[in-house]
Design a protein around this motif. Structure first.
Motif, PDB file in Angstrom:
ATOM      1  N   GLY A  76       0.829  -1.197   0.000  1.00  0.00           N
ATOM      2  CA  GLY A  76       0.000   0.000   0.000  1.00  0.00           C
ATOM      3  C   GLY A  76       0.860   1.242   0.000  1.00  0.00           C
ATOM      4  N   ASN A  77       0.535   2.177  -0.887  1.00  0.00           N
ATOM      5  CA  ASN A  77       1.228   3.453  -0.942  1.00  0.00           C
ATOM      6  C   ASN A  77       0.301   4.533  -0.388  1.00  0.00           C
ATOM      7  OD1 ASN A  77       2.516   5.572  -3.675  1.00  0.00           O
ATOM      8  ND2 ASN A  77       2.951   5.605  -1.500  1.00  0.00           N
ATOM      9  N   SER A  78       0.735   5.221   0.636  1.00  0.00           N
ATOM     10  CA  SER A  78      -0.013   6.339   1.223  1.00  0.00           C
ATOM     11  C   SER A  78      -1.397   5.897   1.691  1.00  0.00           C
ATOM     12  CB  SER A  78      -0.099   7.482   0.208  1.00  0.00           C
ATOM     13  OG  SER A  78      -0.628   8.647   0.812  1.00  0.00           O
ATOM     14  N   MET A  79      -2.458   6.362   1.042  1.00  0.00           N
ATOM     15  CA  MET A  79      -3.816   5.968   1.390  1.00  0.00           C
ATOM     16  C   MET A  79      -3.967   4.451   1.417  1.00  0.00           C
ATOM     17  SD  MET A  79      -7.316   7.043  -0.658  1.00  0.00           S
ATOM     18  CE  MET A  79      -6.865   6.211  -2.187  1.00  0.00           C
ATOM     19  N   GLY A  80      -3.391   3.775   0.428  1.00  0.00           N
ATOM     20  CA  GLY A  80      -3.501   2.325   0.345  1.00  0.00           C
ATOM     21  C   GLY A  80      -2.874   1.609   1.523  1.00  0.00           C
ATOM     22  N   ALA A  81      -1.856   2.225   2.168  1.00  0.00           N
ATOM     23  CA  ALA A  81      -1.207   1.577   3.305  1.00  0.00           C
ATOM     24  C   ALA A  81      -2.144   1.504   4.507  1.00  0.00           C
ATOM     25  CB  ALA A  81       0.074   2.332   3.665  1.00  0.00           C
ATOM     26  N   LEU A 106       4.562  -1.334   3.123  1.00  0.00           N
ATOM     27  CA  LEU A 106       3.933  -0.036   3.385  1.00  0.00           C
ATOM     28  C   LEU A 106       4.859   1.065   2.886  1.00  0.00           C
ATOM     29  CD1 LEU A 106       2.758  -0.820   7.029  1.00  0.00           C
ATOM     30  CD2 LEU A 106       1.480  -1.142   4.901  1.00  0.00           C
ATOM     31  N   LEU A 107       4.408   1.794   1.869  1.00  0.00           N
ATOM     32  CA  LEU A 107       5.236   2.791   1.195  1.00  0.00           C
ATOM     33  C   LEU A 107       4.686   4.184   1.476  1.00  0.00           C
ATOM     34  CD1 LEU A 107       5.453   0.918  -2.237  1.00  0.00           C
ATOM     35  CD2 LEU A 107       6.908   0.622  -0.202  1.00  0.00           C
ATOM     36  N   ALA A 108       5.483   5.000   2.185  1.00  0.00           N
ATOM     37  CA  ALA A 108       5.033   6.347   2.551  1.00  0.00           C
ATOM     38  C   ALA A 108       3.613   6.272   3.094  1.00  0.00           C
ATOM     39  CB  ALA A 108       5.114   7.280   1.351  1.00  0.00           C
ATOM     40  N   ALA A 195       6.547  -6.911   8.085  1.00  0.00           N
ATOM     41  CA  ALA A 195       6.232  -5.690   7.340  1.00  0.00           C
ATOM     42  C   ALA A 195       7.507  -4.998   6.886  1.00  0.00           C
ATOM     43  CB  ALA A 195       5.404  -4.739   8.197  1.00  0.00           C
ATOM     44  N   LEU A 196       7.506  -4.598   5.622  1.00  0.00           N
ATOM     45  CA  LEU A 196       8.548  -3.734   5.063  1.00  0.00           C
ATOM     46  C   LEU A 196       7.977  -2.327   4.978  1.00  0.00           C
ATOM     47  CD1 LEU A 196      11.214  -3.108   3.513  1.00  0.00           C
ATOM     48  CD2 LEU A 196      10.016  -3.820   1.421  1.00  0.00           C
ATOM     49  N   VAL A 197       8.631  -1.378   5.608  1.00  0.00           N
ATOM     50  CA  VAL A 197       8.199   0.021   5.602  1.00  0.00           C
ATOM     51  C   VAL A 197       9.252   0.827   4.859  1.00  0.00           C
ATOM     52  CG1 VAL A 197       7.607   2.033   7.015  1.00  0.00           C
ATOM     53  CG2 VAL A 197       7.001  -0.275   7.794  1.00  0.00           C
ATOM     54  N   VAL A 198       8.830   1.576   3.838  1.00  0.00           N
ATOM     55  CA  VAL A 198       9.757   2.408   3.072  1.00  0.00           C
ATOM     56  C   VAL A 198       9.227   3.831   3.071  1.00  0.00           C
ATOM     57  CG1 VAL A 198      11.003   2.711   0.903  1.00  0.00           C
ATOM     58  CG2 VAL A 198      10.273   0.416   1.603  1.00  0.00           C
ATOM     59  N   SER A 199      10.085   4.766   3.358  1.00  0.00           N
ATOM     60  CA  SER A 199       9.704   6.175   3.332  1.00  0.00           C
ATOM     61  C   SER A 199      10.668   6.955   2.459  1.00  0.00           C
ATOM     62  CB  SER A 199       9.675   6.758   4.752  1.00  0.00           C
ATOM     63  OG  SER A 199      10.866   6.452   5.452  1.00  0.00           O
ATOM     64  N   ASP A 205       5.098  15.215   4.727  1.00  0.00           N
ATOM     65  CA  ASP A 205       4.181  14.831   5.800  1.00  0.00           C
ATOM     66  C   ASP A 205       4.402  13.419   6.315  1.00  0.00           C
ATOM     67  OD1 ASP A 205       2.826  17.270   5.826  1.00  0.00           O
ATOM     68  OD2 ASP A 205       1.476  16.648   4.219  1.00  0.00           O
ATOM     69  N   LEU A 206       4.722  12.481   5.431  1.00  0.00           N
ATOM     70  CA  LEU A 206       4.775  11.069   5.808  1.00  0.00           C
ATOM     71  C   LEU A 206       6.152  10.462   5.555  1.00  0.00           C
ATOM     72  CD1 LEU A 206       1.241   9.993   4.542  1.00  0.00           C
ATOM     73  CD2 LEU A 206       1.970  10.334   6.901  1.00  0.00           C
ATOM     74  N   GLY A 207       7.181  11.268   5.830  1.00  0.00           N
ATOM     75  CA  GLY A 207       8.550  10.826   5.649  1.00  0.00           C
ATOM     76  C   GLY A 207       9.051   9.952   6.775  1.00  0.00           C
ATOM     77  N   PRO A 208      10.377   9.753   6.869  1.00  0.00           N
ATOM     78  CA  PRO A 208      10.944   8.815   7.843  1.00  0.00           C
ATOM     79  C   PRO A 208      10.546   9.083   9.286  1.00  0.00           C
ATOM     80  CG  PRO A 208      12.600   9.467   6.239  1.00  0.00           C
ATOM     81  CD  PRO A 208      11.398  10.332   5.979  1.00  0.00           C
ATOM     82  N   GLU A 209      10.520  10.349   9.681  1.00  0.00           N
ATOM     83  CA  GLU A 209      10.206  10.651  11.079  1.00  0.00           C
ATOM     84  C   GLU A 209       8.760  10.302  11.406  1.00  0.00           C
ATOM     85  OE1 GLU A 209      11.303  14.693  10.919  1.00  0.00           O
ATOM     86  OE2 GLU A 209      13.362  14.345  11.602  1.00  0.00           O
TER      87      GLU A 209
END
Length: 467
Positions: A76-81, A106-108, A195-199, A205-209
């Protein structure tokens, strides 16, 4: 390794199933990508959209219709995550239609919490989706360009702009005014699925931090990677990197945090006849991870864990999960019989104190406590010590924060030293002072300064002699 799984892919706001074409091409025969248009977008643009639960229902129905033959994953990217996280919770709650789910990408990602978006920008995005064609074209171009770290391939850019323009305005507004603001933190809880999380490093708004603060606390088994120079539309910006990370995940899924293990010398001492049987049983019981009940919320537990990392840093693998143990203690109502009379009962004191700490972080830095660097966290804890943290609604008064933080430091040390791994870390050999034979307690015979018994020397050498 999962053999040729299906990867169901959920797009960002304004995207579509074809957002995932670059990733699908690079995964090739190793995984089959199935892009799903969420209600109101792509080929589903005739639908008005809906809340997060309705989107999850839509995706679950598509997965059931697809009937993947083996294990499958959701990306899922953004909303999809956010939708993917809801589906993962349903899977862990036993939904038979989702029984094959084996991992998340989960992407961004939009987190379980409401998205950290400025209200002014939210309202501007809601306004232009119903504007005249010329304005919509200009704004769609700006939306795509503003969400990437560097210009996309012209074909990908044109496709992304076209997807935004064909989105159903009602679905667009439903997400911005509703879905993005939905709070799923308590319902999602902590997921055990890999889960793999990539930012993206350039995602505002939805970066690493934000991912570290708002998403990672909900994932017990996760790997977080940052894409340098990338923004928010990661499937279009970094398909090569994502393909490599996903293939690596299929080979070796992320594991849960490693439980602490005992150094061989301390383990040998604990198993020896120098240790009383009752004491040995108690120490072994203390090595078990508490499995609940708990009383702190996911965000509160994450703030507590970040605070404890500063109070009592632990290095290397296999750290003692102090926050989990303290949370279980709070839920169980046990303690050492001591607290400041001005403080409320421990569960309330902790919840309110952690709210104060997080609120102070947001006021000072615009970010939650968990997203701050070590020096920034230390500065706030110093302020808690001196009683000059700002007052936060629902938190503790500044003077009570001083009392609570004093108690926390004591509890951190007690909890650490209650675990055999903590005793081993400081080279404590007192557990070997007496076995089961009351008439022949081994005890200590060498009591002069810096003298070591032969049986305790290996433990002290492993710990660096912390006496």
């Amino acid at each position: 390794m999962i053999d040729q799984p299906v990867l169901f892919c959920l797009h960002y706001l304004g995207g579509s199933a074809r957002t995932w074409r670059p990733l699908a091409e690079r995964l090739g025969p190793h995984a089959r990508c199935v892009g799903i248009d969420l209600p109101g977008f792509g080929d589903e643009a005739h639908k008005p959209g809906g809340d997060v639960a309705a989107m999850a229902d839509h995706v679950a129905a598509r997965i059931t219709a697809e009937a993947p033959p083996g294990p499958w994953l959701i990306a899922g990217n953004s909303m999809g995550a956010k939708v993917a996280l809801v589906l993962a919770r349903r899977h862990e709650d036993g939904d038979p239609a989702l029984a094959g789910l084996a991992g998340l990408v989960l992407l961004a990602g939009s987190p379980p919490a409401p998205e950290p978006m400025a209200e002014e920008r939210r309202q501007a995005m809601i306004a232009w989706i119903d504007a005249d064609p010329e304005t919509r074209q200009r704004e769609a171009e700006g939306f795509v360009s503003g969400n990437v770290g560097a210009p996309l391939d012209p074909e990908d850019h044109a496709c992304a702009v076209e997807d935004v323009l064909r989105a159903n305005p009602d679905a667009w507004k439903a997400w911005l005014a509703g879905g993005a603001n939905e709070d799923w933190r308590e319902r999602i809880g902590v997921l055990s699925i890999p889960a793999l999380v990539v930012s993206g490093a350039e995602d505002g708004d939805l970066g690493p931090e934000s991912q570290a603060a708002l998403t990672l606390p909900h994932l017990a088994r996760q790997r977080h990677e940052v894409a340098p120079g990338a923004g928010h539309l990661l499937p279009l910006e970094r398909p090569e990197m994502l393909a490599a990370l996903i293939l690596a995940m299929l080979t070796a899924p992320p594991r849960a945090a490693q439980a602490p293990t005992l150094p061989p010398a301390f383990a040998a001492l604990m198993s020896s006849d120098r240790v009383n049987t009752r004491l040995r049983s108690t120490l072994r019981e203390r090595m078990r991870e508490p499995d609940g009940p708990f009383c702190l919320g996911t965000d509160e537990r994450a703030t507590l864990a970040a605070c404890l990392d500063r109070v009592l840093p632990q290095t290397g693998p296999g750290r003692i999960d102090l926050a989990r143990r303290i949370d279980a203690r709070l839920a169980g109502g046990t303690g050492d019989g001591w607290r400041f009379v001005a403080l409320p009962p421990d569960p309330k004191a902790y919840a309110r104190a952690l709210r104060s700490l997080d609120g102070a972080a947001r006021e000072a830095h615009g970010r939650p406590f968990t997203a701050l660097g070590g020096a920034e966290q230390d500065a706030l804890l110093d302020r808690a010590t001196s009683g000059d943290l700002p007052e936060v609604a629902g938190g503790l008064d500044p003077d009570l924060m001083t009392c609570w933080f004093e108690e926390l430091r004591g509890e951190a040390v007690r909890t650490f030293l209650a675990h055999p791994a903590g005793l081993a870390a400081i080279g404590f050999t007192g557990i070997g002072a007496g076995g089961d034979e009351a008439d022949a307690l081994p005890g200590y015979r060498l009591t002069y300064l810096n003298e070591r018994e032969a049986w305790e020397a290996p433990v002290l050498e492993a710990a660096g002699d912390a006496r």
